[in-house]
Design a protein around this motif. Structure first.
Motif: not given
Length: 104
Positions: A38-49
């Protein structure tokens, strides 16, 4: 007719949570993922590799793509965790083990 009108139902008052240091509005009953979307954030994690961005994929807690840190606890599934007033939510890098070590 709208079922919410028939039932006389409505969300409770909005409250604030924090995502990566910025205030974000939330409603009672929303999950972390719903609040972030709802706040416009669609990504909040990055892969480890490769450090590739991740957000909600399955939406039902099966795939673990939506992992996020909530109140210092890494590896929380954003699609399942309900927000509470004052929650501090953070982007998670990789497995979240670094966040866990810093929290202790």
């Amino acid at each position: 007719m709208n079922p919410l009108e028939l039932a006389g139902a409505g969300p409770g008052p909005a409250f604030t949570v924090t995502f990566d240091g910025r205030p974000v509005q939330a409603l009672p009953g929303q999950t972390v993922a719903a609040v972030l979307w709802a706040a416009g954030v669609t990504s909040w994690r990055s892969t480890r590799g490769a450090g590739r961005p991740r957000g909600v994929f399955c939406g039902i807690g099966v795939c673990f793509d939506c992992l996020v840190t909530v109140n210092g606890r890494p590896n929380q599934r954003a699609c399942l965790v309900p927000v509470r007033p004052g929650d501090v939510i953070g982007t998670q890098d990789g497995t979240g083990h670094e966040e866990a070590r810093r929290a202790h």
